[in-house]
Design an enzyme around this catalytic site. Structure first.
Site, PDB file in Angstrom:
ATOM      1  CB  CYS A 206      16.266 -15.946  -0.559  1.00 63.63           C
ATOM      2  SG  CYS A 206      16.473 -14.613  -1.758  1.00 63.63           S
TER       3      CYS A 206
ATOM      4  CG  HIS B  77      16.350 -18.673  -5.650  1.00 63.83           C
ATOM      5  ND1 HIS B  77      15.659 -19.044  -4.514  1.00 63.83           N
ATOM      6  CD2 HIS B  77      17.080 -17.573  -5.283  1.00 63.83           C
ATOM      7  CE1 HIS B  77      15.951 -18.200  -3.526  1.00 63.83           C
ATOM      8  NE2 HIS B  77      16.799 -17.303  -3.976  1.00 63.83           N
TER       9      HIS B  77
END
Lengths: 395, 395
Positions: free
Chosen positions: A92, A343
């Site tokens: 991420c 996200h």
């Protein structure tokens, strides 16, 4: 000692591009990449032929069939033929990995102008495939089936925090509500919905428990999206906005196995923050805003303590005293954060830098914090395994 | 102008590690990474605590469940805690991508000692999964089912070459036989088998056609393996062998869609070679050996022409006049190349640099070319999409 003093050259964010985050069924990975790359080049006021290198951040992990996407950005212009293009991945934090790789090129002198792109296409895939892809970022769970997925991992952090420092239900609800409220002003955000802290901290049909003690409002959504930056060693004289100077940066990786780490310490994030802060020569008092990695609300709570806004175990204080709200002393996640903005994994780090750069160049529109001069960005991959911090300053 | 003159610092390969390539059912991605990282650190004569950054090259694309492997190398030693570690990917050139990223860190001054690792675990996966993963590196075929896989892509190159320049059956057979003969002396090679040129250029039960005109002996095998390097700005005084200096490097990416490119030109490889050659200040006559990316024999034939060993369409001449053989003027793929040594995708570029460095430090054992002083390494991802060249020199 600043970055420029240490390395003998300055680094500027001279332009950027950013798609809306959300479910974008009409977009492909390629269309997202090409869109933001073109936007960033235009915004920086440069010709595509001036780009010396391209760094592309993407997690993928089975989400998109093309497993070799570094060269997609060449589709923006025939002038990009032969430009070195490299994909980097740190889960991420892949977006920040691309930025920190690109800035090494500028510091090394292999490039004077770098195009950095972060992108991820996720919502086209079935939920189980997305879950499996994200679990690919965990040492123990990669390749396994887990009902609670990555939320389960951060739920363990929340549980450990709760056992050590006491109840956090209200704090997590306050963080979710704050970030959703902030995101209302962000036209690029995925979830533009206002929720009360009470709604967020209460289990209900509309806000079910995902992994005790994390409810749906504690979790960032699965999104499509992309963001891009142009980094330069000289401020662009033809850019659409003022450039933003990179004052400092830090990266620190931690061990993969969770049992080698204290779950609520985020020791790698501590190290990354210390490195960036020292290079930038700033303290918390010098910052006007922070964009940090709130993949789950518990992460934002721990990060308050990592960054030194509050002592260990007392992160909730900065919610109670208003510090981290829009009108507080040091607003956190004015963009809405991952929680509201979305996200799209590989895009997140680049998006955070774009959101901070917009604030510092005074072009953040409804999100604008008046007089914002300095910002910190924190982005992490896995459970605080790959950790990145950047410190930015208005020029 | 050399690399040191241009960037103000030298870069040395100070140590290395290399597993056997092949089917390694008892190894995991982690065990491979930890093994070569440890070997490289020992060989460089440094402490793990001296490593400033780790760069990890891996393609993956669904082959291994852990999709976030940059931090695996920290398992070598607790002293590696907090070391920045980043995975880079450029398909079959991921290993060189890691090396060229690591050297930027040295040139930038963010690191003085860099650990570079390339690894891939492939043979545990069913053939269809490996085929799908590799097709993930092609713009058109990613996500599709193709009977001939990546061999089909290079078969199109061979077909285009044949139509333009005439029959190549004997040349491809000679390349396969040469590389297999070279690999007989390499204890790390996957396929240590001697074949006659006649066997390689004849379709038979033991050498079936894979994708016309490419037979089994024209294709590199699917392998497991890893290789690692320690890069430093100062020669290590406690290394197990002489260091090797990096004289020049070049990377050039090309457009993804094949229809935007001439299939037999390998224009990106031409650009990468020109950049590395110019930076190193060397010509072909200054080289003693070349390790190049013979994923399929046709790639080696085209690369003879890209590198200037022969004019366009006349690559076969350097086979006929003996230039590229062990006792020729400029031996190519003394290690056995991908053809014999194996092709664990992310490991390949690092392996090529290790094989060249062993030659230049005089530690190549049975593979040793007496008096080798300078070498070039060429590594590519996709069908000449991501292209890397390095020029190395004995110290």
């Amino acid at each position: 000692m600043t970055l420029a003093e240490r390395f003998g050259t300055d680094v500027f964010i001279s332009g950027w591009g950013h798609t809306k985050f959300g479910s974008l069924p009409d977009e492909t990975l390629e269309s997202l990449v090409v869109r933001v790359a073109g936007e960033a080049i235009t915004s920086a006021g440069i010709d595509p032929g001036q780009v010396d290198e391209i760094w592309f951040g993407q997690f993928n992990s089975g989400l998109w069939p093309l497993g070799f996407a570094s060269s997609l950005a060449l589709q923006v212009s025939d002038e990009l033929f032969r430009v070195p293009a490299t994909r980097v991945e740190n889960a991420c934090a892949s977006g920040s990995a691309a930025i920190h790789s690109g800035l090494r090129s500028l510091l090394a002198g292999t490039a004077r102008t770098v195009l950095v792109i972060g992108a991820e296409k996720m919502t086209h895939a079935p939920a189980e495939q997305v879950g499996a892809a994200l679990l690919g970022a965990d040492y123990e769970l990669a390749g396994s089936e887990s009902r609670t997925g990555f939320a389960g991992l951060f739920a363990r952090v929340a549980e450990a925090y709760r056992q050590r420092y006491g109840e956090i239900n209200d704090a997590l609800g306050a963080i979710a509500a704050k970030n959703h409220a902030n995101g209302m002003a962000n036209p690029l955000a995925h979830l533009r919905k206002q929720f009360t802290p009470e709604f967020c901290s209460t289990t209900s049909e509309k806000n079910p428990m995902v992994a005790e003690p994390l409810r749906r409002t504690d979790c960032s959504p699965i999104s499509d999206g992309a963001a891009a930056l142009v980094l330069t060693t000289q401020p662009s004289t033809s850019a659409a906005q003022s450039p933003v100077r990179l004052l400092g940066f830090g990266q620190a990786n931690d061990f993969m196995p969770a049992n080698k780490r204290d779950p609520v310490e985020f020791a790698g994030s501590v190290a990354a923050w210390e490195r960036a802060r020292k290079m930038a020569g700033v303290g918390l008092d010098d910052l006007d805003l922070i964009e940090l990695h709130d993949c789950f609300t518990i992460a934002e709570l721990v990060m308050y303590e990592v960054l030194g806004l509050a002592e260990r175990g007392k992160g909730r204080q900065v919610l109670e005293d208003g510090t981290v709200f829009r009108d507080g002393k040091l607003p956190v996640n004015l963009s809405g954060g991952l929680k509201s903005k979305g996200h799209p994994v590989g895009a997140t780090g680049v998006s955070q830098h774009v959101m901070a750069a917009m604030q510092l160049s005074g072009t953040a529109g409804e999100l604008q914090l008046p007089g914002a001069r300095r910002a910190a960005v924190h982005n992490m991959g896995g459970l605080a395994v790959a950790n990145y911090v950047s410190v930015l300053e208005a020029v």
